[in-house]
Write an enzyme that holds these catalytic residues in place. Structure first.
Site, mmCIF file in Angstrom:
data_model
loop_
_atom_site.group_PDB
_atom_site.id
_atom_site.type_symbol
_atom_site.label_atom_id
_atom_site.label_comp_id
_atom_site.label_asym_id
_atom_site.label_seq_id
_atom_site.Cartn_x
_atom_site.Cartn_y
_atom_site.Cartn_z
ATOM 1 N N HIS A 376 0.788 -1.239 0.000
ATOM 2 C CA HIS A 376 0.000 0.000 0.000
ATOM 3 C C HIS A 376 0.814 1.280 0.000
ATOM 4 O O HIS A 376 0.228 2.368 -0.002
ATOM 5 C CB HIS A 376 -0.933 0.036 1.214
ATOM 6 C CG HIS A 376 -2.154 -0.817 1.061
ATOM 7 N ND1 HIS A 376 -3.305 -0.358 0.459
ATOM 8 C CD2 HIS A 376 -2.405 -2.088 1.418
ATOM 9 C CE1 HIS A 376 -4.215 -1.319 0.463
ATOM 10 N NE2 HIS A 376 -3.682 -2.388 1.041
ATOM 11 N N LYS A 567 -8.508 14.377 3.681
ATOM 12 C CA LYS A 567 -7.712 13.139 3.748
ATOM 13 C C LYS A 567 -6.824 13.272 4.970
ATOM 14 O O LYS A 567 -6.774 14.345 5.591
ATOM 15 C CB LYS A 567 -6.867 12.949 2.479
ATOM 16 C CG LYS A 567 -6.072 14.195 2.065
ATOM 17 C CD LYS A 567 -5.338 14.009 0.745
ATOM 18 C CE LYS A 567 -6.210 14.156 -0.465
ATOM 19 N NZ LYS A 567 -6.388 12.928 -1.232
ATOM 20 N N ARG A 568 -6.104 12.195 5.340
ATOM 21 C CA ARG A 568 -5.179 12.306 6.457
ATOM 22 C C ARG A 568 -4.181 13.438 6.192
ATOM 23 O O ARG A 568 -3.794 13.688 5.047
ATOM 24 C CB ARG A 568 -4.448 10.975 6.676
ATOM 25 C CG ARG A 568 -5.335 9.906 7.327
ATOM 26 C CD ARG A 568 -5.823 10.318 8.720
ATOM 27 N NE ARG A 568 -4.743 10.342 9.696
ATOM 28 C CZ ARG A 568 -4.500 9.391 10.589
ATOM 29 N NH1 ARG A 568 -5.296 8.345 10.690
ATOM 30 N NH2 ARG A 568 -3.497 9.491 11.435
ATOM 31 N N LYS A 573 0.911 14.507 1.134
ATOM 32 C CA LYS A 573 -0.398 14.856 0.541
ATOM 33 C C LYS A 573 -0.509 16.356 0.245
ATOM 34 O O LYS A 573 -1.447 16.812 -0.399
ATOM 35 C CB LYS A 573 -1.535 14.384 1.453
ATOM 36 C CG LYS A 573 -1.596 12.852 1.557
ATOM 37 C CD LYS A 573 -2.712 12.404 2.492
ATOM 38 C CE LYS A 573 -2.690 10.911 2.756
ATOM 39 N NZ LYS A 573 -3.332 10.124 1.673
ATOM 40 N N THR A 675 -8.332 6.755 -2.885
ATOM 41 C CA THR A 675 -9.687 6.295 -3.228
ATOM 42 C C THR A 675 -10.686 7.441 -3.058
ATOM 43 O O THR A 675 -11.749 7.440 -3.683
ATOM 44 C CB THR A 675 -10.112 5.101 -2.362
ATOM 45 O OG1 THR A 675 -9.761 5.362 -1.001
ATOM 46 C CG2 THR A 675 -9.447 3.820 -2.824
ATOM 47 N N LYS A 679 -14.201 8.717 -5.225
ATOM 48 C CA LYS A 679 -15.498 9.063 -4.624
ATOM 49 C C LYS A 679 -15.968 10.431 -5.114
ATOM 50 O O LYS A 679 -17.147 10.617 -5.457
ATOM 51 C CB LYS A 679 -15.388 9.041 -3.091
ATOM 52 C CG LYS A 679 -15.167 7.644 -2.537
ATOM 53 C CD LYS A 679 -14.606 7.631 -1.119
ATOM 54 C CE LYS A 679 -14.070 6.236 -0.793
ATOM 55 N NZ LYS A 679 -13.310 6.182 0.458
#
Length: 853
Positions: A376, A567-568, A573, A675, A679
């Site tokens: 992952h 998101k986290r 990110k 993911t 969405k």
């Protein structure tokens, strides 16, 4: 141009939320009142909204039970190959509405609750999220369970029943504060404890060499108590099981020893054993080598493998039980969700060799054919590397087995690459530099027959860079399985307006076959459809704005562009890049307050790991910028910044359908898949993003011109790593970036503490692994294109429709079909298990039909 269905055709269709029959509604009301009375022991005078939620949950659960038992009877009859999905995280969210949808009960329940004078939405809001995951990895496991049940696979999710899930996040004075998530406080109506299947798990002790082989003795025992949760497929009568283990101390715990004198203390010390399943580790993409975490990992693996072997040995009555393990890989497939359950590999070897007395080579062949491993992440700090010293104490026999696996592995490499000592060192399961460690990813690769990444770009990086030596040795082992999401939760449940609108024009088969969404391409220029899609989005935005006002007393302008980054919180990110853009927009407005500006509401949300200092500082910066921007009268309604507190599954279900612009801006080569990106796309948002993770495939499916793609590609990042990243050069070259950084550095956003953000600015200038400045200019330009298109609502909505039409690939049904056929060796089936009201013989008939397929 295709014509939409006529009203007559529409009436022929069952609504995707299920039929409302009079009998159905009456039965539900009866069940509701019965549970309120007999289960909750309340009457309507003193019942609380929570009582009403539980009464409804138990009523809906009643409709699952018959199908659940039926499904398990069917598997017993048909004896299919079983799939076991092992994960330390299952981020399930709420269960009530998903269950109603998958059973086709939603409309009937809505009507029953309405007739009882209650508000369905209020009841749904009473349910706690099952927050047994951190983010993407745990939510993926939940989507996969939904798809495995919908595809009729005999599949089981196995994990830990954490007493405390991911912490609740509060923002106080701009800082993240964590609170314990006591999600079981009021009880969980969806689980069933199974004390009769309680199993022992051993720790510590020592290894004794006997004539009969190795024996692991003098161990400490913890019991694993299973709790089962039903997993209903969509409208196919299949109900699979998620089994989560809870740690219990044995009754003689600490009383066998010399502590007989202190009985009270011995009973109090039972907590020590039971702490194993107390709390979820709140780290995303980060390895924290704590003993308790290793205990959790082995606990779930040891209990699960005993269960799998018990089920393998138990066959139909009259048929002799299986005594040979020869057929084990033909009947059992085990998927390892990252390296967290990697101890399953030495544990299965221990069972085969020490307990079942198989010879090593046979055991190893069976083990490899049983396991498959999903990687992952490529971030080095996330890779699990357990100290040998810790394993030696906690799991001495497993360490021996790992050494033996490694020896055979190194012997093989030495034959393939003679004289190449460097290759031996790089490929060993044991890392020798400094503290000796076991590399769990290497263990998983060597012990599995299939290894996959979770998006094409990620799988290529794994093959050509991270595990390059392994893929050279066994290229056939490495695969790609691009992640997906379940359209049941992520469209039907969270966006009923859009789901119904789509069903009106293309029918409702898309719910089980998402690729049918491509039919929407016929309606890209249909004025009525464009108007309807746009209205659904506007309604969702108004609804979300009302939610924010009610819950957080923040007023936002629903006609502004909702620019969402949830998101986290992690440096890779790049929430910081978004933050710099916010400040730059703010500066443009202040510089020229009368210039036209496309109004935006920037919504950022997500949790930071409690020990991740930089992530917490990033939250503090965003909240500081928000308080300056939101209180500047010059800015007014043009720009608002919201920090969305306590982002979680149930909040995602609210914000995603209301989003116009989805931010997916990680440095190319760092986000394995993502993911959330899928969405947003499915729910009619446009994406601004880098060519990273699944964004690449989203651009491939929809056409790159229908996403806002910017920034360095993987090749550019590699090139920059070679020549060195010079942050200062961008600062000197780009006046807007310079102004933004000077403001942060000077304390413009923290006047009481000008040095508050020194750690952030130091990192950005001196050691930014994720190259925020390198993509700043292109990001700014790309955001201008976004604003430009947003001014033309018709063209914007056309692009939205093209995006929705291209999301078919990103259904987890497609992902699971690929795992099933290419990794697990099982076939999805649309056979419907006979419902509970049909006789038992019907099951045997269906089982025979399955065997013939």
């Amino acid at each position: 141009m295709a014509t939409p269905l006529t009203d007559q055709e529409k009436r022929k269709q069952i609504s995707i939320r299920g039929i409302v029959g009079v009998e159905n509604v009456a039965e539900l009301k009866k069940g509701f009142n019965r549970h309120l009375h007999f289960t909750l022991v309340k009457d309507r005078n003193i019942a609380t909204p929570r009582d009403y939620y539980f009464a409804l949950a138990y009523t809906v659960r009643d409709h699952l039970v018959g199908r659940w038992i039926r499904t398990q009877q069917f598997y017993y009859e048909a004896d299919p190959k079983r799939v076991y999905y092992l994960s330390l995280e299952f981020y399930m969210g709420r269960t009530l509405q998903n269950t109603m949808i998958n059973l086709g009960l939603q409309n009937a329940c809505d009507e029953a609750i309405y007739q009882l004078g209650l508000d369905m939405e209020e009841l749904e809001e009473m349910e706690e999220d099952a927050g047994l995951g951190n983010g993407g990895l745990g939510r993926l496991a939940a989507c996969f369970l939904d798809s495995m049940a919908t595809l009729g696979l005999a599949a089981y999710g196995y994990g830990i029943r954490y007493e405390y899930g991911i912490f609740n996040q509060k923002i106080r004075d701009g800082w993240q504060v964590e609170e314990a998530d006591d999600w079981l406080r009021h009880g969980n109506p969806w689980e069933k404890a199974r004390p009769e299947y309680m199993l022992p798990v051993h720790f510590y002790g020592r290894v004794e060499e006997t004539r009969d082989g190795s024996k692991w003795v003098d161990t400490q025992v913890v019991l694993a108590m299973p709790y089962d949760t039903p997993i209903p497929g969509y409208m196919n009568n299949t109900v699979n099981t998620m089994r989560l283990w809870s740690a219990r101390a044995p009754n003689d715990f600490n009383l066998r020893d010399f502590n007989v004198g202190d009985y009270i203390q011995a009973v109090l010390d039972r907590n020590l054993a039971e702490n194993i399943s107390r709390v979820l580790y709140p780290n995303d993409n980060f390895f924290e080598g704590k003993e308790l975490r290793l205990k959790q990992e082995y606990f779930v693996v040891a209990a699960t493998l005993q269960d799998i072997i018990r089920r393998f040995k138990t066959t139909k009555k009259g048929v002799p039980g299986r005594t040979s393990f020869e057929s084990f890989p033909e009947k059992v497939a085990i998927q390892l969700n990252d390296t967290h359950p990697a101890m399953a590999i030495p544990e299965l070897m221990r069972i085969f060799v020490d307990i079942e007395k198989l010879d090593w080579d046979t055991a190893w062949d069976l083990t490899k054919r049983t396991f498959a491993y999903t990687n992952h992440t490529v971030l080095p700090e996330a890779l699990e590397r357990w100290p040998v010293e810790l394993l030696e104490t906690l799991l001495p026999r497993h360490l021996q087995i790992i050494y033996q696996i490694n020896q055979a592995h190194l012997d093989r490499i030495a034959v393939a690459f003679p004289e190449d000592m460097d290759k031996l060192r790089k490929m060993s399961l044991i890392e020798e530099d400094g503290c000796k460690r076991v590399n769990m990813a290497h263990l998983c690769i060597v012990g599995s027959h299939a290894v996959n990444g979770v998006a094409e770009i990620h799988s290529n990086i794994i093959k050509t860079q991270v595990f390059n030596d392994f893929s050279e040795l066994e290229p056939e082992k490495f695969q790609n399985k691009t992640n997906g999401i379940t359209p049941r939760r992520w469209l039907l449940l969270c966006n009923p307006g859009l789901a119904e609108l789509i069903a009106e024009v293309i029918g409702e088969d898309y719910v089980k076959e998402l690729s049918q969404l491509k039919k929407l391409n016929d309606f890209v220029d249909d004025a009525a459809f464009i108007r309807d899609v746009s209205k659904v989005k506007q309604d969702n935005k108004v609804k979300f704005a009302q939610y924010l006002e009610k819950e957080y007393s923040v007023k936002i302008n629903p006609s502004s562009m909702f620019d969402v980054h949830v998101k986290r919180i992690h440096e890779y990110k790049r929430q910081l890049l978004n933050c710099l853009h916010i400040i730059a927009m703010y500066n443009r407005i202040r510089k020229n307050p009368t210039a036209p500006f496309v109004p935006r509401t920037v919504i950022i949300g997500g949790k930071a790991a409690p020990g991740y200092h930089m992530a917490k500082m990033i939250i503090r910066l965003i909240t500081s910028v928000a308080s300056v921007v939101n209180n500047d009268p010059v800015v007014g309604d043009k720009l608002k910044v919201i920090y969305l507190e306590n982002y979680r599954v149930s909040l995602a279900e609210k914000v995603i359908p209301a989003t116009d612009l989805s931010e997916q801006i990680s440095t190319a080569g760092t986000e394995a898949s993502g993911t959330g990106n899928m969405k947003f796309m499915l729910n009619g948002a446009l994406t601004i993003g880098t060519m990273d993770g699944a964004n690449v495939e989203m651009a491939e499916e929809a056409g790159e011109e229908n996403l806002f793609i910017f920034g360095m590609r993987v090749e550019d990042v590699a090139e920059m790593d070679k020549k060195g990243y010079d942050a200062m050069s961008y600062y000197k070259k780009l006046p807007e970036l310079k102004q933004v950084m000077d403001q942060i550095t000077s304390g413009f956003f923290s006047p009481k503490n000008p040095d508050l953000f020194k750690d952030i600015t130091d990192m950005l200038f001196k050691h930014d692994r994720f190259k925020v400045f390198a993509d700043f200019e292109d990001y700014m330009k790309c955001q201008e294109k976004v604003s430009q298109l947003y001014q033309d609502p018709k063209e914007w909505t056309k692009m939205v429709i093209k995006n929705i039409a291209a999301t078919g690939k990103f259904s987890s049904d497609r992902t699971i079909t690929e795992y099933a056929t290419e990794v697990w060796g099982v076939e999805p089936t649309d056979l419907k298990i006979p419902p509970p009201n049909e006789p038992r013989e019907a099951i045997e008939e269906t089982a025979r039909a399955l065997k013939k397929m």
